[in-house]
Every structure is written in structure tokens, then in C-alpha cells.
Design a protein around this motif. Sequence first.
Motif, PDB file in Angstrom:
ATOM      1  N   ALA A  97      10.348 -21.615 -54.954  1.00  0.00           N
ATOM      2  CA  ALA A  97      10.955 -20.345 -55.332  1.00  0.00           C
ATOM      3  C   ALA A  97      11.533 -19.748 -54.054  1.00  0.00           C
ATOM      4  O   ALA A  97      10.905 -19.817 -52.998  1.00  0.00           O
ATOM      5  CB  ALA A  97       9.919 -19.415 -55.945  1.00  0.00           C
ATOM      6  N   VAL A  98      12.712 -19.167 -54.144  1.00  0.00           N
ATOM      7  CA  VAL A  98      13.416 -18.774 -52.923  1.00  0.00           C
ATOM      8  C   VAL A  98      13.974 -17.364 -53.022  1.00  0.00           C
ATOM      9  O   VAL A  98      14.090 -16.785 -54.092  1.00  0.00           O
ATOM     10  CB  VAL A  98      14.581 -19.742 -52.621  1.00  0.00           C
ATOM     11  CG1 VAL A  98      14.072 -21.151 -52.375  1.00  0.00           C
ATOM     12  CG2 VAL A  98      15.617 -19.734 -53.737  1.00  0.00           C
ATOM     13  N   PHE A  99      14.363 -16.868 -51.876  1.00  0.00           N
ATOM     14  CA  PHE A  99      15.222 -15.703 -51.774  1.00  0.00           C
ATOM     15  C   PHE A  99      16.285 -16.085 -50.769  1.00  0.00           C
ATOM     16  O   PHE A  99      16.057 -16.929 -49.902  1.00  0.00           O
ATOM     17  CB  PHE A  99      14.454 -14.460 -51.319  1.00  0.00           C
ATOM     18  CG  PHE A  99      13.996 -14.512 -49.899  1.00  0.00           C
ATOM     19  CD1 PHE A  99      14.756 -13.961 -48.882  1.00  0.00           C
ATOM     20  CD2 PHE A  99      12.805 -15.133 -49.562  1.00  0.00           C
ATOM     21  CE1 PHE A  99      14.337 -14.019 -47.567  1.00  0.00           C
ATOM     22  CE2 PHE A  99      12.373 -15.200 -48.250  1.00  0.00           C
ATOM     23  CZ  PHE A  99      13.142 -14.633 -47.247  1.00  0.00           C
ATOM     24  N   HIS A 100      17.424 -15.517 -50.877  1.00  0.00           N
ATOM     25  CA  HIS A 100      18.420 -15.793 -49.840  1.00  0.00           C
ATOM     26  C   HIS A 100      19.472 -14.715 -49.737  1.00  0.00           C
ATOM     27  O   HIS A 100      20.381 -14.826 -48.947  1.00  0.00           O
ATOM     28  CB  HIS A 100      19.079 -17.163 -50.036  1.00  0.00           C
ATOM     29  CG  HIS A 100      20.012 -17.243 -51.194  1.00  0.00           C
ATOM     30  ND1 HIS A 100      19.713 -17.942 -52.316  1.00  0.00           N
ATOM     31  CD2 HIS A 100      21.227 -16.712 -51.408  1.00  0.00           C
ATOM     32  CE1 HIS A 100      20.702 -17.850 -53.169  1.00  0.00           C
ATOM     33  NE2 HIS A 100      21.629 -17.104 -52.649  1.00  0.00           N
ATOM     34  N   TYR A 101      19.352 -13.673 -50.497  1.00  0.00           N
ATOM     35  CA  TYR A 101      20.354 -12.621 -50.427  1.00  0.00           C
ATOM     36  C   TYR A 101      20.045 -11.654 -49.303  1.00  0.00           C
ATOM     37  O   TYR A 101      18.900 -11.243 -49.132  1.00  0.00           O
ATOM     38  CB  TYR A 101      20.415 -11.849 -51.750  1.00  0.00           C
ATOM     39  CG  TYR A 101      20.917 -12.690 -52.878  1.00  0.00           C
ATOM     40  CD1 TYR A 101      22.251 -13.066 -52.935  1.00  0.00           C
ATOM     41  CD2 TYR A 101      20.066 -13.136 -53.873  1.00  0.00           C
ATOM     42  CE1 TYR A 101      22.720 -13.853 -53.958  1.00  0.00           C
ATOM     43  CE2 TYR A 101      20.526 -13.923 -54.904  1.00  0.00           C
ATOM     44  CZ  TYR A 101      21.857 -14.277 -54.941  1.00  0.00           C
ATOM     45  OH  TYR A 101      22.314 -15.063 -55.964  1.00  0.00           O
ATOM     46  N   ILE A 102      21.041 -11.311 -48.536  1.00  0.00           N
ATOM     47  CA  ILE A 102      20.927 -10.182 -47.630  1.00  0.00           C
ATOM     48  C   ILE A 102      21.961  -9.168 -48.076  1.00  0.00           C
ATOM     49  O   ILE A 102      22.949  -9.508 -48.735  1.00  0.00           O
ATOM     50  CB  ILE A 102      21.118 -10.556 -46.148  1.00  0.00           C
ATOM     51  CG1 ILE A 102      22.543 -10.973 -45.849  1.00  0.00           C
ATOM     52  CG2 ILE A 102      20.142 -11.627 -45.718  1.00  0.00           C
ATOM     53  CD1 ILE A 102      22.881 -10.910 -44.380  1.00  0.00           C
ATOM     54  N   CYS A 103      21.717  -7.942 -47.743  1.00  0.00           N
ATOM     55  CA  CYS A 103      22.648  -6.879 -48.134  1.00  0.00           C
ATOM     56  C   CYS A 103      24.013  -7.112 -47.500  1.00  0.00           C
ATOM     57  O   CYS A 103      24.103  -7.453 -46.318  1.00  0.00           O
ATOM     58  CB  CYS A 103      22.118  -5.524 -47.691  1.00  0.00           C
ATOM     59  SG  CYS A 103      20.562  -5.060 -48.446  1.00  0.00           S
ATOM     60  N   LEU A 104      25.049  -6.892 -48.276  1.00  0.00           N
ATOM     61  CA  LEU A 104      26.413  -7.042 -47.761  1.00  0.00           C
ATOM     62  C   LEU A 104      26.619  -6.160 -46.541  1.00  0.00           C
ATOM     63  O   LEU A 104      27.197  -6.592 -45.542  1.00  0.00           O
ATOM     64  CB  LEU A 104      27.434  -6.692 -48.854  1.00  0.00           C
ATOM     65  CG  LEU A 104      28.904  -6.701 -48.435  1.00  0.00           C
ATOM     66  CD1 LEU A 104      29.322  -8.072 -47.922  1.00  0.00           C
ATOM     67  CD2 LEU A 104      29.774  -6.270 -49.602  1.00  0.00           C
ATOM     68  N   HIS A 105      26.119  -4.946 -46.574  1.00  0.00           N
ATOM     69  CA  HIS A 105      26.356  -4.033 -45.455  1.00  0.00           C
ATOM     70  C   HIS A 105      25.611  -4.455 -44.183  1.00  0.00           C
ATOM     71  O   HIS A 105      25.904  -3.952 -43.107  1.00  0.00           O
ATOM     72  CB  HIS A 105      26.006  -2.584 -45.838  1.00  0.00           C
ATOM     73  CG  HIS A 105      24.562  -2.335 -46.096  1.00  0.00           C
ATOM     74  ND1 HIS A 105      23.977  -2.595 -47.311  1.00  0.00           N
ATOM     75  CD2 HIS A 105      23.586  -1.832 -45.307  1.00  0.00           C
ATOM     76  CE1 HIS A 105      22.704  -2.266 -47.255  1.00  0.00           C
ATOM     77  NE2 HIS A 105      22.441  -1.802 -46.054  1.00  0.00           N
ATOM     78  N   ASP A 106      24.676  -5.397 -44.279  1.00  0.00           N
ATOM     79  CA  ASP A 106      23.986  -5.936 -43.103  1.00  0.00           C
ATOM     80  C   ASP A 106      24.547  -7.282 -42.658  1.00  0.00           C
ATOM     81  O   ASP A 106      24.090  -7.837 -41.658  1.00  0.00           O
ATOM     82  CB  ASP A 106      22.490  -6.116 -43.405  1.00  0.00           C
ATOM     83  CG  ASP A 106      21.740  -4.804 -43.473  1.00  0.00           C
ATOM     84  OD1 ASP A 106      22.233  -3.803 -42.909  1.00  0.00           O
ATOM     85  OD2 ASP A 106      20.660  -4.771 -44.089  1.00  0.00           O
ATOM     86  N   SER A 107      25.506  -7.816 -43.387  1.00  0.00           N
ATOM     87  CA  SER A 107      26.046  -9.134 -43.066  1.00  0.00           C
ATOM     88  C   SER A 107      26.881  -9.080 -41.788  1.00  0.00           C
ATOM     89  O   SER A 107      27.424  -8.034 -41.433  1.00  0.00           O
ATOM     90  CB  SER A 107      26.904  -9.648 -44.221  1.00  0.00           C
ATOM     91  OG  SER A 107      28.093  -8.881 -44.333  1.00  0.00           O
TER      92      SER A 107
END
Length: 155
Positions: A97-107
Amino acid sequence: EVDKYNWVDIGSSFLPSEINAAFLYAQLQDLKNIQNKRKAIWGNYFYSLNKLTKIGVGLPVIPKYATNNAHMFYLICRNGKERIDLIEHLKKNNINAVFHYICLHDSPFYKNKHDGREMLNAKKYEECLIRLPLWVELSNNQIDYIVEKILSFYF
């Protein structure tokens, strides 16, 4: 290999290779069957994990005006530590099970363009969202095993 889905600049190349196009064409020919299987898996997760909402763990919400393409199934853990611990618990039980999203405003692409406003909901989902395995060939036995291990983590 990347650790997160990320934005680094404007634009992308969306041209598939010939081998990818051939693979996609075969899937498109069987689209209805594939979508039905994915929706069944999604529904199985939703039904089996619904009791988690009573303790504050979030499940996907499909608004009445929308449809569900069963792209993914996720949980919203109550905090970031819980998500880390759940991922580790599942990993010990051979479940990826994974996560991989970071906030666009932190990219890297956007962080210098962001006006600095706090984005509390974006941060919450970045820290708490966990994606469960979901692919067409996932069997009912595998789904039951995944659900059992998630429920054993919480109860």
C-alpha cells in the motif's frame, strides 16, 4: 524509480511507445470487462472497510453527480503517523500500500509561484492518504486478506 508523484516543470510528453500503444489497444478492446472488474474490487473494499468510518478513518466519497471509474481505492488515516504505521503493518504482511502525492504548491515546479497561503486540506491528504492495491487480476481471496490485515491494524 521515484518516491513520489511530482511536478517539476510545464509540459509533458504524452506519446506512447509502439509497445505501450499495442498494450493499451488490447485493454481498450476489453474496456467494459476491465472497468466492471475494477468497480467490483472497489465496491468490495468499500463494503468491507466501511466500519472504519466509525473510528474516523475516511473512505472515498463519490458525489451523487459523479460516476466512479475505480481508478484507485484509498483510506484517509487520522494522522500521518497512523498512515506510516499502517503502511509498515501492511508491508510486513506482504501488502504494498503506498502514498505518493505531494501538494502541488510544495512541488519543485510550483513552490516558488505559490502565494504562501496555508493549504490545510491539501496537507491533510498529503499526510494521511494511503492507496490500497487495485488491479484487474486482484482476487477475492487477496482482497479479503488485505481487508483482514487493515482491520487487524485498527481493531
